[in-house]
Design a protein around this motif. Sequence first.
Motif, PDB file in Angstrom:
ATOM      1  N   THR A  33       0.844  -1.187   0.000  1.00 43.81           N
ATOM      2  CA  THR A  33       0.000   0.000   0.000  1.00 43.81           C
ATOM      3  C   THR A  33       0.879   1.235   0.000  1.00 43.81           C
ATOM      4  N   GLU A  34       0.373   2.277  -0.639  1.00 51.72           N
ATOM      5  CA  GLU A  34       1.131   3.524  -0.764  1.00 51.72           C
ATOM      6  C   GLU A  34       0.175   4.708  -0.784  1.00 51.72           C
ATOM      7  N   TYR A  35       0.610   5.793  -0.217  1.00 49.67           N
ATOM      8  CA  TYR A  35      -0.099   7.070  -0.269  1.00 49.67           C
ATOM      9  C   TYR A  35      -1.548   6.967   0.219  1.00 49.67           C
ATOM     10  N   ALA A  36      -1.774   6.147   1.252  1.00 45.84           N
ATOM     11  CA  ALA A  36      -3.043   6.021   1.974  1.00 45.84           C
ATOM     12  C   ALA A  36      -4.158   5.292   1.225  1.00 45.84           C
ATOM     13  N   GLY A  37      -4.130   5.249  -0.113  1.00 47.47           N
ATOM     14  CA  GLY A  37      -5.247   4.654  -0.835  1.00 47.47           C
ATOM     15  C   GLY A  37      -4.876   3.870  -2.077  1.00 47.47           C
ATOM     16  N   GLU A  38      -3.566   3.627  -2.292  1.00 50.53           N
ATOM     17  CA  GLU A  38      -3.135   2.908  -3.486  1.00 50.53           C
ATOM     18  C   GLU A  38      -2.610   1.530  -3.115  1.00 50.53           C
ATOM     19  N   CYS A  61      -4.142   4.478   6.499  1.00 51.85           N
ATOM     20  CA  CYS A  61      -4.976   3.944   5.417  1.00 51.85           C
ATOM     21  C   CYS A  61      -6.292   4.715   5.371  1.00 51.85           C
ATOM     22  N   ASN A  62      -6.761   5.008   4.183  1.00 52.44           N
ATOM     23  CA  ASN A  62      -8.037   5.722   4.032  1.00 52.44           C
ATOM     24  C   ASN A  62      -9.198   4.962   4.655  1.00 52.44           C
ATOM     25  N   GLY A  63      -9.138   3.627   4.647  1.00 51.40           N
ATOM     26  CA  GLY A  63     -10.232   2.822   5.164  1.00 51.40           C
ATOM     27  C   GLY A  63     -10.050   2.360   6.596  1.00 51.40           C
ATOM     28  N   ASN A  64      -8.885   2.631   7.200  1.00 50.26           N
ATOM     29  CA  ASN A  64      -8.637   2.235   8.589  1.00 50.26           C
ATOM     30  C   ASN A  64      -7.492   3.082   9.119  1.00 50.26           C
ATOM     31  N   GLY A  70       1.697   3.006   3.699  1.00 50.84           N
ATOM     32  CA  GLY A  70       2.802   3.643   3.005  1.00 50.84           C
ATOM     33  C   GLY A  70       2.907   5.124   3.287  1.00 50.84           C
ATOM     34  N   GLY A  71       3.357   5.842   2.281  1.00 58.16           N
ATOM     35  CA  GLY A  71       3.529   7.280   2.360  1.00 58.16           C
ATOM     36  C   GLY A  71       3.832   7.797   0.968  1.00 58.16           C
ATOM     37  N   PRO A  72       4.251   9.043   0.855  1.00 56.16           N
ATOM     38  CA  PRO A  72       4.655   9.554  -0.451  1.00 56.16           C
ATOM     39  C   PRO A  72       5.906   8.808  -0.923  1.00 56.16           C
TER      40      PRO A  72
END
Length: 156
Positions: A33-38, A61-64, A70-72
Amino acid sequence: RSLSGATYNSGNAMTNEACVSFCISKNFIYAGTEYAGECYCGNSLASTSTPAALSDCNMACNGNATEQCGGPNRLTLFNTTAPPGPLGPFVNPGVNGYHSLGCYNDSVAARTLTTGMQTTGGQSVLTVALCTSACASGNYLYAGLEYASECCKPSI
């Protein structure tokens, strides 16, 4: 990209579990996972991939919001299954909101984690994900695996 297989962008619903499930469904052995939603999948890491400090994966994470996605330009990486061919032990970086804290001394006389935990499917199919899931359902802060078939948790 460190992983160049399938991709998935869930918008506001991304979790590490969702990413791992997606990559497994596409028959990939790595998920990240990367950048909160990818979410990214692959069967090998790009030759340009290098480890980064755990603190670099600092986006919830956008969902939790309790999980790091991840991060940028930073990938929270998971191994979904053992890759084919010879493979020595490797450190699973974490799953289900748990993160690797390394290797600890343990003995029958002085257990690091004092209570055994039953997992879905039993000892013969134990994975890090099954152990951490069992410990999370019991609201335990720590989970540990030993002898490739034992899942333990601390007494609280």
